[in-house]
Design an enzyme around this catalytic site. Structure first.
Site, mmCIF file in Angstrom:
data_model
loop_
_atom_site.group_PDB
_atom_site.id
_atom_site.type_symbol
_atom_site.label_atom_id
_atom_site.label_comp_id
_atom_site.label_asym_id
_atom_site.label_seq_id
_atom_site.Cartn_x
_atom_site.Cartn_y
_atom_site.Cartn_z
ATOM 1 N N ASP A 31 0.821 -1.217 0.000
ATOM 2 C CA ASP A 31 0.000 0.000 0.000
ATOM 3 C C ASP A 31 0.856 1.270 0.000
ATOM 4 O OD1 ASP A 31 1.040 -0.033 2.513
ATOM 5 O OD2 ASP A 31 -0.877 0.113 3.589
ATOM 6 N N ASP A 213 11.278 7.561 24.581
ATOM 7 C CA ASP A 213 11.216 8.817 23.845
ATOM 8 C C ASP A 213 11.241 9.998 24.815
ATOM 9 O OD1 ASP A 213 10.743 10.103 21.224
ATOM 10 O OD2 ASP A 213 8.894 10.804 22.176
ATOM 11 N N GLU A 265 16.350 8.339 25.378
ATOM 12 C CA GLU A 265 16.668 9.456 24.483
ATOM 13 C C GLU A 265 16.742 10.717 25.327
ATOM 14 O OE1 GLU A 265 14.998 12.047 20.698
ATOM 15 O OE2 GLU A 265 13.678 11.457 22.333
HETATM 16 C C1 GLC Z 1 11.807 12.167 19.838
HETATM 17 C C2 GLC Z 1 11.687 11.362 18.574
HETATM 18 C C3 GLC Z 1 11.146 12.241 17.507
HETATM 19 C C4 GLC Z 1 9.772 12.722 17.935
HETATM 20 C C5 GLC Z 1 9.840 13.428 19.280
HETATM 21 C C6 GLC Z 1 8.477 13.643 19.868
HETATM 22 O O1 GLC Z 1 12.742 13.170 19.721
HETATM 23 O O2 GLC Z 1 12.917 10.784 18.229
HETATM 24 O O3 GLC Z 1 11.057 11.589 16.263
HETATM 25 O O4 GLC Z 1 9.260 13.613 16.988
HETATM 26 O O5 GLC Z 1 10.559 12.674 20.210
HETATM 27 O O6 GLC Z 1 7.906 12.426 20.242
#
Ligand code: GLC
Length: 538
Positions: A31, A213, A265
């Site tokens: 798709d 995240d 992160e």
């Molecule tokens: C982190 C992710 C990114 C996302 C952001 C908000 O930085 O790596 O891709 O847009 O968080 O969730």
């Protein structure tokens, strides 16, 4: 102990982890959007590449305002990607091949279509439903001004005003990202309970770990004070209370007999603050963005490597090495520019880049990262030498960064173009139906397909394959810098007679005395050409 046989419980310390951006990896149902069927079909490719684990970007149901980082249900799979049953099969199949699975968890915010947020909108001011988010009355005479001066990381104010159920303009809600990503209020116990349950939900399905995240963002400073100094500590990043959350999460992970892990992160300016997240009762590891942002420069790289190892040592956490991901300009493009650093403040969109130079340096950088102690992340397509796609037409761009900044920031679509597998024309085997992928692929990617590179000893793909194989059998010993090297040269040993030498100087340099060249990123003779890395047995 070597990289692949180090104790099962310690698998994560030296793992090579491959990042799959599901939308753009492989499109099984044809798709135009990647999916789990596509990933399952390509698992043998990943096993053959020699990686230890896959990190999946969010695969949950999502309106895709921010590529899935706007989650509307944390316990299911986005229907465009597949089903929960397929995810379970994928986890099992990957495990059979010896590949572990890490999934993304997005605890800072959810989608505006998440049932909690729609309930909060419907319930109106002062309701319990609104306490799961950050709803506030506005400033100004009629509440017409945002509650504070925070800015969204995607541009514009971090607050959006809602229309109340009675039709009147009402409260504002906080969103550090797009206005379709309301921030969750972690002082509300519902939120903590919910996420602990989500962790168990996926751990019970065999997931080996989570990538967290915006791991530094969950706790906001009391009273949501204005930002007074944008270069000082921010009231929405790295607020101390966040560590309590990860201690609770760690207890959950440690409750499983086999090792389950977290990678955070955290884009933080202060390495000492970063290391606090990696204390033994918190997260296992964190992405090393200092290395990613660092220019291609011997002195700077050596400083970052040394500082990284020094930062991690006191908390006994392994370092990670990252060159690219789904948020940053692909490093083939970065390394071909005059300014080879990366910064969100300026992506240097369309700055002239020398593709050949970028590729040469990317090859050298790959062997550098794969020789360093700790874990390494490989972003899908970097093993194919893909460059940033900088000439996407505006109308196909989907990143909210592009729209929220009115194009002032070009956004991240250029590193998210579906990857080329085979054939001479788009969709390059991304699917077999010929359906156009959700972002168009450049014609020149015919030279970068997996098919084209397989078996070509000079290809990026075969370099990664050989390097990952050698790395897996190598001891994960400590790094020792080789003394007496010419300036512009990075050279270190890892114990057991292994040495890595990178020439970042403008001219060829003599190779240190050695017994054997194990692998090189480019042609070497008695000398090492510029922008080339060699692995030696000494
Ligand atoms: C982190 C992710 C990114 C996302 C952001 C908000 O930085 O790596 O891709 O847009 O968080 O969730």
């Amino acid at each position: 102990m070597n990289h692949s046989t180090q104790g099962e419980q310690n698998w994560w310390r030296g793992a090579a982890i491959y990042q799959v951006y599901v939308r753009s990896f492989a499109d099984g149902d044809g798709d135009g959007t990647g999916d789990l069927a596509g990933v399952r079909a390509k698992l043998p490719y990943l096993a053959d590449l020699g990686i230890d684990a896959i990190w999946f970007n969010p695969w949950y149901p999502s309106p895709m305002d921010d590529g899935g980082y706007d989650v509307s249900d944390y316990r299911d799979i986005e229907p465009v990607f597949g089903t929960l049953t397929e995810a379970e099969k994928l986890i099992e199949e990957a495990h059979t091949l010896g590949i572990r699975i890490i999934i993304d968890i997005v605890p800072n915010h959810c989608s505006d279509e998440h049932p909690w947020f729609t309930a909060a909108l419907a319930a109106g001011p002062d309701s319990l439903e609104r306490e799961r988010f950050w709803f506030r009355r506005g400033r100004g005479e009629h509440g017409e001004l945002p509650p504070n001066n925070w800015r969204s990381r995607f541009g514009g104010p971090a607050w959006t005003r809602v229309t109340e159920p009675d039709g009147a303009p009402g409260e504002w809600f906080l969103h550090l990202y797009s206005s379709r990503q309301p921030d969750l209020n972690w002082t509300n116990p519902d939120v903590a309970d919910e996420f602990e349950d989500i962790l168990r939900f996926w751990f019970n399905r065999g997931v080996d770990g989570f990538r967290i995240d915006v791991a530094d963002g969950l706790v906001k400073a009391d009273g949501l004070p204005d930002v007074t100094d944008p270069d000082g500590p921010l009231p929405y990043s790295d607020v101390d209370g966040v560590h309590e959350i990860y201690r609770a999460w760690r207890r959950i992970a440690d409750g499983y007999p086999d090792r389950r892990i977290f990678v955070g992160e955290m884009w933080l300016p202060d390495p000492a603050r970063f290391a606090m997240y990696l204390r033994p009762d918190e997260l296992h590891s964190g992405f090393n963005f200092d290395f990613l942002s660092c220019p291609w420069d011997a002195r700077r790289l050596r400083e970052v490597i040394t500082a990284t190892l020094a930062t991690h040592a006191p908390v006994h956490a392994p370092a990670t090495w990252v060159l690219s991901n789904h948020d940053v300009t692909r490093h083939v493009t970065r390394y071909g520019r005059a300014d080879t650093s990366f910064s969100f403040a300026d992506r240097q969109h369309l700055a002239p880049t020398d593709r050949e130079l970028g590729i040469r340096r990317a090859r050298a950088a790959a062997l550098l990262t794969l020789a360093l102690p700790g874990g390494v992340y490989i972003y899908q397509g970097e093993e194919l030498g893909l460059a940033e796609v900088e000439d996407l037409p505006d109308e196909v761009r989907q990143d909210p960064v592009f729209t929220r900044t009115a194009g002032a920031d070009i956004g991240r679509d250029g590193c998210r173009v579906p990857i080329p597998w085979a054939g001479d024309a788009p969709p390059f085997g991304f699917n077999t139906t010929g359906t156009a992928p959700w972002l168009p692929q450049p014609a020149e990617w015919s030279a970068h397909t997996v098919e084209r590179q397989t078996g070509d000893p000079d290809s990026m793909l075969e370099l990664y394959r050989r390097a990952l194989r050698l790395r897996a059998g190598r001891p994960d010993g400590p790094i020792e810098w080789l003394a007496g090297q010419p300036s512009g040269v990075l050279a270190f040993t890892r114990g057991d007679g292994f040495a890595c030498v990178v020439n970042l100087s403008p001219g060829p340099v003599p190779l240190p005395a050695h017994r054997e060249v194990l692998l090189a990123s480019g042609p070497v003779t008695q000398t090492l050409p510029p922008d080339t890395t060699v692995w030696l047995r000494i």
